[in-house]
Design a protein around this motif. Structure first.
Motif, PDB file in Angstrom:
ATOM      1  N   MET A 268     -13.390 -41.281 -36.886  1.00 31.79           N
ATOM      2  CA  MET A 268     -12.040 -41.505 -37.413  1.00 31.79           C
ATOM      3  C   MET A 268     -11.161 -40.386 -36.895  1.00 31.79           C
ATOM      4  N   LEU A 269     -10.122 -40.774 -36.177  1.00 31.22           N
ATOM      5  CA  LEU A 269      -9.354 -39.767 -35.459  1.00 31.22           C
ATOM      6  C   LEU A 269      -7.861 -40.023 -35.624  1.00 31.22           C
ATOM      7  N   THR A 270      -7.113 -38.943 -35.772  1.00 26.99           N
ATOM      8  CA  THR A 270      -5.653 -39.068 -35.698  1.00 26.99           C
ATOM      9  C   THR A 270      -5.160 -38.023 -34.712  1.00 26.99           C
ATOM     10  N   THR A 271      -4.056 -38.356 -34.018  1.00 24.51           N
ATOM     11  CA  THR A 271      -3.496 -37.372 -33.089  1.00 24.51           C
ATOM     12  C   THR A 271      -2.024 -37.658 -32.783  1.00 24.51           C
ATOM     13  N   PRO A 272      -1.228 -36.599 -32.689  1.00 23.59           N
ATOM     14  CA  PRO A 272       0.157 -36.769 -32.228  1.00 23.59           C
ATOM     15  C   PRO A 272       0.304 -36.576 -30.718  1.00 23.59           C
ATOM     16  N   TYR A 273      -0.794 -36.362 -29.992  1.00 25.59           N
ATOM     17  CA  TYR A 273      -0.745 -36.132 -28.538  1.00 25.59           C
ATOM     18  C   TYR A 273       0.283 -35.056 -28.184  1.00 25.59           C
ATOM     19  N   ASP A 274       0.279 -33.985 -28.935  1.00 27.76           N
ATOM     20  CA  ASP A 274       1.262 -32.915 -28.708  1.00 27.76           C
ATOM     21  C   ASP A 274       0.616 -31.830 -27.845  1.00 27.76           C
ATOM     22  N   TRP A 275       0.447 -32.137 -26.564  1.00 27.96           N
ATOM     23  CA  TRP A 275      -0.289 -31.249 -25.662  1.00 27.96           C
ATOM     24  C   TRP A 275       0.391 -29.905 -25.464  1.00 27.96           C
ATOM     25  N   THR A 276      -0.428 -28.877 -25.304  1.00 25.32           N
ATOM     26  CA  THR A 276       0.054 -27.542 -24.955  1.00 25.32           C
ATOM     27  C   THR A 276      -0.714 -27.108 -23.711  1.00 25.32           C
ATOM     28  N   ALA A 277      -0.003 -26.817 -22.645  1.00 29.74           N
ATOM     29  CA  ALA A 277      -0.679 -26.544 -21.371  1.00 29.74           C
ATOM     30  C   ALA A 277      -1.613 -25.343 -21.460  1.00 29.74           C
ATOM     31  N   GLY A 278      -1.260 -24.359 -22.289  1.00 35.41           N
ATOM     32  CA  GLY A 278      -2.102 -23.170 -22.405  1.00 35.41           C
ATOM     33  C   GLY A 278      -3.437 -23.454 -23.092  1.00 35.41           C
ATOM     34  N   VAL A 279      -3.521 -24.560 -23.812  1.00 34.93           N
ATOM     35  CA  VAL A 279      -4.741 -24.907 -24.545  1.00 34.93           C
ATOM     36  C   VAL A 279      -5.506 -26.007 -23.812  1.00 34.93           C
ATOM     37  N   THR A 280      -4.786 -27.050 -23.421  1.00 31.92           N
ATOM     38  CA  THR A 280      -5.391 -28.179 -22.700  1.00 31.92           C
ATOM     39  C   THR A 280      -4.761 -28.223 -21.316  1.00 31.92           C
ATOM     40  N   PRO A 281      -5.557 -27.955 -20.261  1.00 30.60           N
ATOM     41  CA  PRO A 281      -4.965 -28.007 -18.919  1.00 30.60           C
ATOM     42  C   PRO A 281      -4.344 -29.396 -18.678  1.00 30.60           C
ATOM     43  N   MET A 282      -3.232 -29.436 -18.005  1.00 35.94           N
ATOM     44  CA  MET A 282      -2.490 -30.687 -17.870  1.00 35.94           C
ATOM     45  C   MET A 282      -3.350 -31.825 -17.322  1.00 35.94           C
ATOM     46  N   GLU A 283      -4.270 -31.490 -16.425  1.00 38.82           N
ATOM     47  CA  GLU A 283      -5.137 -32.516 -15.836  1.00 38.82           C
ATOM     48  C   GLU A 283      -5.988 -33.199 -16.901  1.00 38.82           C
ATOM     49  N   ALA A 284      -6.195 -32.508 -18.032  1.00 41.16           N
ATOM     50  CA  ALA A 284      -7.069 -33.062 -19.073  1.00 41.16           C
ATOM     51  C   ALA A 284      -6.282 -33.832 -20.143  1.00 41.16           C
ATOM     52  N   TRP A 285      -4.954 -33.780 -20.095  1.00 39.41           N
ATOM     53  CA  TRP A 285      -4.180 -34.543 -21.073  1.00 39.41           C
ATOM     54  C   TRP A 285      -4.515 -36.024 -20.914  1.00 39.41           C
ATOM     55  N   LEU A 286      -4.623 -36.723 -22.020  1.00 40.85           N
ATOM     56  CA  LEU A 286      -4.811 -38.170 -21.935  1.00 40.85           C
ATOM     57  C   LEU A 286      -3.432 -38.772 -21.705  1.00 40.85           C
ATOM     58  N   GLY A 287      -3.124 -39.107 -20.461  1.00 43.89           N
ATOM     59  CA  GLY A 287      -1.794 -39.631 -20.163  1.00 43.89           C
ATOM     60  C   GLY A 287      -0.730 -38.575 -20.367  1.00 43.89           C
ATOM     61  N   GLY A 288       0.499 -39.035 -20.362  1.00 42.94           N
ATOM     62  CA  GLY A 288       1.597 -38.119 -20.623  1.00 42.94           C
ATOM     63  C   GLY A 288       2.016 -37.308 -19.421  1.00 42.94           C
ATOM     64  N   HIS A 289       1.372 -37.532 -18.273  1.00 37.98           N
ATOM     65  CA  HIS A 289       1.791 -36.772 -17.093  1.00 37.98           C
ATOM     66  C   HIS A 289       1.772 -37.603 -15.824  1.00 37.98           C
ATOM     67  N   SER A 290       1.532 -38.924 -15.948  1.00 37.90           N
ATOM     68  CA  SER A 290       1.472 -39.701 -14.726  1.00 37.90           C
ATOM     69  C   SER A 290       2.060 -41.088 -14.939  1.00 37.90           C
ATOM     70  N   PRO A 291       3.392 -41.190 -14.871  1.00 41.36           N
ATOM     71  CA  PRO A 291       4.030 -42.478 -15.127  1.00 41.36           C
ATOM     72  C   PRO A 291       3.646 -43.536 -14.100  1.00 41.36           C
ATOM     73  N   ARG A 292       3.048 -43.127 -12.964  1.00 40.30           N
ATOM     74  CA  ARG A 292       2.687 -44.101 -11.933  1.00 40.30           C
ATOM     75  C   ARG A 292       1.304 -44.704 -12.158  1.00 40.30           C
ATOM     76  N   SER A 293       0.564 -44.223 -13.174  1.00 40.34           N
ATOM     77  CA  SER A 293      -0.755 -44.800 -13.416  1.00 40.34           C
ATOM     78  C   SER A 293      -0.613 -46.186 -14.041  1.00 40.34           C
ATOM     79  N   ASP A 294      -1.718 -46.955 -14.068  1.00 41.62           N
ATOM     80  CA  ASP A 294      -1.694 -48.306 -14.641  1.00 41.62           C
ATOM     81  C   ASP A 294      -1.224 -48.276 -16.087  1.00 41.62           C
ATOM     82  N   LEU A 295      -1.582 -47.202 -16.797  1.00 40.38           N
ATOM     83  CA  LEU A 295      -1.245 -47.133 -18.219  1.00 40.38           C
ATOM     84  C   LEU A 295       0.087 -46.416 -18.432  1.00 40.38           C
TER      85      LEU A 295
END
Ligand SMILES: C[S@@+](CC[C@H](N)C(=O)[O-])C[C@H]1O[C@@H](n2cnc3c(N)ncnc32)[C@H](O)[C@@H]1O
Ligand SMILES: [Zn+2]
Length: 353
Positions: A268-295
């Motif tokens: 059971m999970l909740t998340t606001p997807y409020d990424w912080t680059a210093g904590v989660t490297p941008m490459e590891a964000w689930l989405g939110g950085h690649s508008p050209r992807s299928d999703l």
């Protein structure tokens, strides 16, 4: 820590986890001071004599991490912080904490999360509201007597809530000692103690009674959410409330959550997807950085696909989404004149194999 908790939750040594033959179990090796709630100060030790790693228990909180030595070296200040000074002197000393230092951030995060978890008279707790939402959409009641693991339990409110609602085996893990200390105050004395940030570096010490049923049964461990020190398949429920965007690898968090679950168990999970680059490297964000992807870079779609074994691309072994609810409101108060409003995605997945 309750003396039988390591066995009850199938605790394993995070240091020799990857050895051939699998990780060894942990048990209480030294009991320097105990009370009815269990070992207050002591040592847990790995059962493999070749490893024999030791993990201290301080104020009833086992510190069980593969990086225990480095973690403890960095946590000396938090470990030895005293709670016995008169409020007036505490305030004088607190004035000298520099903004942006570890101590300052510790008290700031504690203020934000404890004030939400243990609100004043007439206020409601946002985290309890989110817990209720995720329990409701999950559809099935929690397994009576089942074991629950909460990743990133913070000040512990969700753990105590589940214990009060009949879950007899609940363990919360978190990396933040001051938050766990606050949780331990609730478990051991039924009182949450923390400073509420009024403005700037002004904090007002508060004590909030929280005497919920079964609180003494909640286990609180200082451990890494990306490497929980428990045997695989040990839990009926894994809870992760607003931590997915706080870790170095969200995918690894999902993989470890899956590994901790028994077949048929639920994440059971909740998340606001409020990424912080210093904590989660941008490459590891689930989405939110690649508008050209299928999703189209939409984090919720990326998470849905990860939890869909039939989706093309990367999926999380053993997890299948069963329910979700999006756009849940959740807000935190930063100080008397600022709050953050989030829109949270709640998702439930079942362990399939
Ligand atoms: C946003 S707070 C949420 C706390 C609590 N679940 C709540 O909603 O009130 C994130 C929590 O995750 C913890 N955390 C972040 N990264 C962690 C990690 N790698 N291992 C363990 N805990 C972690 C933090 O210390 C913090 O308590
Ligand atoms: Zn070991």
């Amino acid at each position: 820590v309750n003396a039988d908790a390591p066995e009850q939750f199938h605790a394993v040594c995070p240091i020799c986890r990857d050895r051939p033959g699998g990780p060894a179990s942990l048990g209480v090796a030294d009991d320097f001071a105990s009370d009815p709630s269990g070992v207050r100060h002591g040592v847990l030790r790995c059962a493999d004599p070749g490893c024999a790693a030791e993990f201290p228990v301080v104020d009833g909180l086992p510190i069980v991490r593969a990086d225990a030595r480095d973690f403890l070296a960095a946590a000396q200040g938090a470990l030895r912080r005293r709670a016995d000074l008169p409020d007036a002197l505490e305030r004088v000393l607190a004035d000298t904490i520099d903004p942006g230092t570890r101590e300052d951030l510790d008290r700031y995060y504690l203020s934000v999360y404890a004030r939400d978890a243990y609100p004043g008279e007439g206020e409601t707790s946002g985290i309890v509201a989110l817990l209720d939402e995720v329990l409701t959409i999950s559809g099935a009641p929690l397994v009576p007597g089942g074991a629950v693991l909460e990743l990133g339990c913070g000040v512990g409110r969700a753990c105590f809530e589940l214990a009060a609602r009949g879950q007899i085996r609940v363990v919360g893990i978190d990396a933040n000692l001051p938050m766990l200390r606050c949780a331990a105050g609730v478990r051991d004395e039924g009182v949450a103690r923390f400073g509420v940030r009024r403005a700037g570096v002004l904090y007002e010490p508060v004590e909030r009674a929280h005497d919920s049923v079964g609180r003494e049964r909640v286990e609180l461990w200082c451990a890494e959410a990306l490497d929980p020190p428990f045997a695989e398949g040990s839990f009926d429920t894994v809870l992760a409330l607003n931590v997915l965007d706080c870790v170095a690898s969200p995918v690894k968090l999902l993989q470890r959550a899956s590994a901790m679950l028994r077949p048929g168990g639920r994440l059971m999970l909740t998340t606001p997807y409020d990424w912080t680059a210093g904590v989660t490297p941008m490459e590891a964000w689930l989405g939110g950085h690649s508008p050209r992807s299928d999703l189209a870079g939409d984090p919720a779609s990326v998470l849905r696909d990860l939890l869909d074994p039939d989706a093309p691309g990367q999926t999380i072994d053993g997890l299948r989404q069963t329910a979700e609810k999006d756009r849940l409101p959740w807000s935190t108060r930063l100080h008397d004149r600022a709050r953050l409003e989030y829109t949270v995605h709640a998702i439930v997945a079942e362990k399939t194999e």
